[in-house]
Every structure is written in structure tokens, then in C-alpha cells.
Enzyme design. Structure first.
Site, mmCIF file in Angstrom:
data_model
loop_
_atom_site.group_PDB
_atom_site.id
_atom_site.type_symbol
_atom_site.label_atom_id
_atom_site.label_comp_id
_atom_site.label_asym_id
_atom_site.label_seq_id
_atom_site.Cartn_x
_atom_site.Cartn_y
_atom_site.Cartn_z
ATOM 1 N N HIS A 277 0.971 -1.306 0.029
ATOM 2 C CA HIS A 277 -0.026 0.123 -0.074
ATOM 3 C C HIS A 277 0.884 1.210 0.092
ATOM 4 O O HIS A 277 1.979 1.238 0.472
ATOM 5 C CB HIS A 277 -0.971 0.083 1.254
ATOM 6 C CG HIS A 277 -1.743 -0.956 1.465
ATOM 7 N ND1 HIS A 277 -1.078 -2.309 2.118
ATOM 8 C CD2 HIS A 277 -3.024 -1.348 1.429
ATOM 9 C CE1 HIS A 277 -2.166 -3.203 2.327
ATOM 10 N NE2 HIS A 277 -3.131 -2.563 1.918
ATOM 11 N N ASP B 45 2.495 2.136 3.235
ATOM 12 C CA ASP B 45 3.526 1.110 3.882
ATOM 13 C C ASP B 45 4.679 1.478 3.546
ATOM 14 O O ASP B 45 5.939 1.243 4.314
ATOM 15 C CB ASP B 45 3.186 -0.158 3.216
ATOM 16 C CG ASP B 45 1.911 -0.896 3.397
ATOM 17 O OD1 ASP B 45 1.133 -0.525 4.427
ATOM 18 O OD2 ASP B 45 1.515 -1.575 2.555
#
Length: 437
Positions: A99, A102
Site C-alpha cells: 500500500h 506502507d
């Protein structure tokens, strides 16, 4: 700096090896049904669970001990990239997934967040020049920040909707930049807590519009990745619109999106929906919409998304049967959306967990291929439904009969011989296959 110092590249040593840093069943170069295990399984490493998660849960702080814990902000983000590509090389992973949040911290504005992402993406791109590890898929996190309280594409606030659209735009650009095979839409908060304050029709229509805009922009920038929807029934919302494959398929057809999306099936999400993993895979496969898999398992004693590493050989075998019958996963793969247990807090546990999961799917692959070669399930199903090959049966399946003709066929039948489904016998035979790998 080496973050996994002392651990060399994990290799296949066979079932009798007692080396905890070796594969016992996953042999990347071994051919199964004409393709190598690596080509079929297409393992991916989940960036969020492996390099970001700290072992915290709703009842306690994080326990994970990581050699990059002392860093903050962009220094931490850069260290995680270094650690990630070292891990990818040592575990011999062909793919990874992430993501946006992240890989880089969010800034005060989306402009600042995008700047952080750009810096990390450039770093990843440089690593990928010499790495075998490619990007299986990326996505935008639209569930963690408080702005997503009421959803993203299904939010009750237009500014939040615009923010979500902008995040997806950036995600598509990043995917193209890094050569992603897929782009995932997981609607973590695309649902509702209560119908008492929800405009159901507006929310679903807005979500469909967001998907269509995403399709259009991907075409505009020449990003040809496969689009994936990842169903989940609940948690964090009470009811999510992509509840399961069947529900999400209906949504796609309703809004003319069926030709643009496939499904990323997660095992733990399937069980939360009251289905088995193989059920969701089968429904997607038979609709021609099985695209990729998030490989994990849930704890049957807990009613929430535990994201455990997959070690249930029965489940991996039945999953691999569906995947092989699908002709493989195409551009998709088996992404380990799984995290080590809170009590497994040492860095080396990351290796043990991935080895266990990769071996479990390698076993499942070998057994499933043997079953297919033997036509194990096919023979069972053919025998069970053989009356549909009779004269009247063929008329039923071909749609060449009617109620009057079926009544005439059935009206004088005195006894119908119903045969046992023999589920216990079938399960016992599966056990034999498992024990003879």
C-alpha cells in the site's frame, strides 16, 4: 547495512532436511505439469505485514523487534526498502506487494505524501534494476487515516471522495512506474455501520463511478495492469459492499465493470464470509474472474481477521486444485497477506513463517496436480451427475424440455435410486494423497 545478517539465501534441501532456513517441499526449479513451481505459485511478500507491522493488537502494544526500529520518518522508510530487498533476495521471492502508506509516511497534505512516495519509489526502482523481485501489485491505503471513517469511494463527504480519487491516480502512476502486474482495490471501509443514516444507492453508484474513472485514467497513461477487487464481508465495517465474490460479481455486472476486473481472493476473508477458501476460488474461477490470491488462513476459534501464515495442507491442496483448474493465476500470484504471531517477535521468525507458507503451497501444488492427473474429483463428479447424460438429463441441461414433458417423465416413477455422496470416503482418499506426496 545487512538487516538479516547471518542468514544466507534460503534453498531447497528436501523433506528430510532439519535446516530451519531451507525449503523442504518448495523447489522453485521443479516442474509440475510442465511449469516450474516458481512459475505456477508466483509467491509475493506483503510489505505491510513483513516490514511495517509491529505485532500490536487491540489489547496490547507492539512486540516485534526489528533492526530498523530506532529510525523515524523517511529514514525509517528508506531502511525498510533496504531490508525488504535483502529479504526478497534471501527468501528468493519473485514478487512483492504494498500500500502507498506502507512504503512512505503521510505528510500534512497529499502533495507532501506524494513527494515522500516519489522518493521511495525511485529507490525501489533502482533496486529493481538488479533484483529478480517484481511488483505483483500495489494499492492505496484508504482505511487507516481518520479521514476514511465513513469510507473512501462510498464516503458521505465529497472532499474525501476527491482525496480518494487523487490517491488512486497516484497509485496508478506508481504502478506503471514500477511495472506492476496488477492494481488492487480493497474497500476496507467501503460499507456501512448502520442503514439508518446511509444512502445505499448513492454510495454504490459513487463507488462504481470511481472504478470507471480509474479504468479511464489507466488507459490514458498506458498502464495495462490487471485490476483486482478483494472481497471482504465485515471488519472494520459492519457490512462491506464487496461482501464475497458472488456479491461483488453482481456489483460489477450491475455497473458494467465485469470486463475490467477480476478478484483477489483472500482465504481469511472467505472464512469471515462463512465460506471456505476453495468456495470463493471456485465461484471466481467458474465466472472467469479468478485473478490473484492473498494467501493466509484464519483461526477457527476467533471471529476476526487473524491473517495467519497458511500451513493447513488440506486448504492449500484444495486451493491449488482450483488454481490449476483455472489454468494458473496468469498475471496474479500468491501474496502472503500474513503476519507472524505476536509472540513470534524476533526477526528470524519472518523467514520461518514464509518458509512454512511456501512449503505448504508447494505440497498443495504437488497433491493437486496428482489429483488432476488421476481425474480424482472429475471422476467423482461425473459419476454423481451421470443421470444428466441420459435422454431426459440431456434435455434438461440443454434447455430443450419443458414442465409438461418433465411431468410426463416423472408421473409414473415409483422409486428413484438416490446414491450416497460418500463425502467421508472422499476425504479419506484425499488424506491418502497428502500422505503420499
Amino acid at each position: 547495512m545487512a538487516y538479516f545478517d547471518g542468514i544466507t539465501k534460503v534453498k531447497y534441501e528436501g523433506r528430510h532436511s532439519d535446516n530451519p532456513y531451507a525449503f523442504k517441499f518448495y523447489n522453485p526449479e521443479e516442474k509440475i505439469g510442465g511449469k516450474t513451481m516458481e512459475e505456477i505459485l508466483r509467491f509475493g511478500i506483503a510489505y505491510w505485514h513483513t516490514f511495517v507491522a509491529d505485532g500490536s493488537d487491540p489489547f496490547g502494544a507492539g512486540t516485534a523487534i526489528r533492526p530498523w526500529d530506532h529510525l523515524k520518518g523517511m529514514d525509517l522508510a528508506k531502511a525498510r526498502v533496504d531490508a525488504a530487498f535483502e529479504f526478497f533476495e534471501k527468501i528468493d521471492a519473485p514478487f512483492f506487494c504494498f500500500h502507498d502508506v506502507d512504503i512512505a509516511p503521510e505528510g500534512a497534505t497529499l502533495r507532501e505524501s506524494n513527494k515522500n512516495v516519489d522518493e521511495i519509489v525511485a529507490m525501489m526502482k533502482d533496486y529493481m534494476k538488479d533484483s529478480k523481485t517484481k511488483l505483483l501489485w500495489n494499492t492505496a491505503n484508504m482505511f487507516t487515516n481518520p479521514r476514511w471513517t465513513h469510507g473512501a469511494g462510498t464516503t458521505s463527504h465529497a472532499d474525501v471522495y476527491a482525496y480518494a480519487a487523487a490517491k488512486i491516480k497516484k497509485g496508478l502512476e506508481v504502478g506503471k512506474e514500477l511495472g506492476a502486474e496488477n492494481y488492487v482495490f480493497w474497500g476496507g471501509r467501503e460499507g456501512y455501520e448502520s442503514l439508518l443514516n446511509t444512502n445505499l444507492k448513492l454510495e454504490q453508484e459513487n463507488l462504481a463511478k470511481l472504478f470507471h474513472m480509474s479504468i479511464d485514467y489507466a488507459k490514458e497513461i498506458g498502464f495495462d495492469a490487471q485490476f483486482l477487487i478483494e472481497p471482504k464481508p465485515k471488519e472494520p465495517t459492519t457490512h462491506q459492499y464487496d461482501y464475497d465474490v458472488a456479491t461483488a460479481t453482481a456489483f460489477l455486472y450491475q455497473y458494467d465493470l465485469q470486463d475490467h476486473f477480476k478478484f483477489n481472493i483472500e482465504a481469511n476473508h472467505a472464512t469471515l464470509a462463512g465460506h471456505t477458501f476453495e468456495h470463493e476460488l471456485r465461484v471466481a474461477r467458474e465466472s472467469g474472474m479468478l485473478g490473484s490470491v492473498d494467501a493466509n488462513q484464519g483461526d477457527p476459534l476467533l471471529g476476526w481477521d487473524t491473517d495467519e501464515f497458511p500451513t493447513d495442507l488440506y486448504a492449500t491442496t484444495l486451493a491449488m486444485y482450483e488454481i490449476l483448474k483455472n489454468g494458473g493465476l496468469g498475471r496474479g500470484g500468491l501474496n502472503f497477506d500474513a503476519k507472524v504471531r505476536r509472540g513470534s517477535f524476533e526477526t528470524e521468525d519472518l523467514f520461518h513463517a514464509h518458509i512454512a507458507g511456501m512449503d505448504a503451497f508447494a505440497i498443495g501444488l504437488r497433491v493437486a496436480q496428482k489429483m488432476i492427473d488421476d481425474r480424482f474429483f472429475e471422476n467423482i463428479v461425473d459419476e454423481r451427475y451421470k443421470t444428466f447424460n441420459s435422454e431426459i438429463g440431456k434435455k434438461i441441461t440443454s434447455g430443450q424440455t419443458n414442465l409438461k414433458e418433465l411431468e410426463a417423465h416423472a408421473i409414473d416413477i415409483e422409486n428413484i435410486e438416490i446414491r450416497s455422496g460418500q463425502v467421508e470416503k472422499i476425504k479419506a482418499r484425499i488424506n491418502q494423497y497428502l500422505l503420499n506426496i
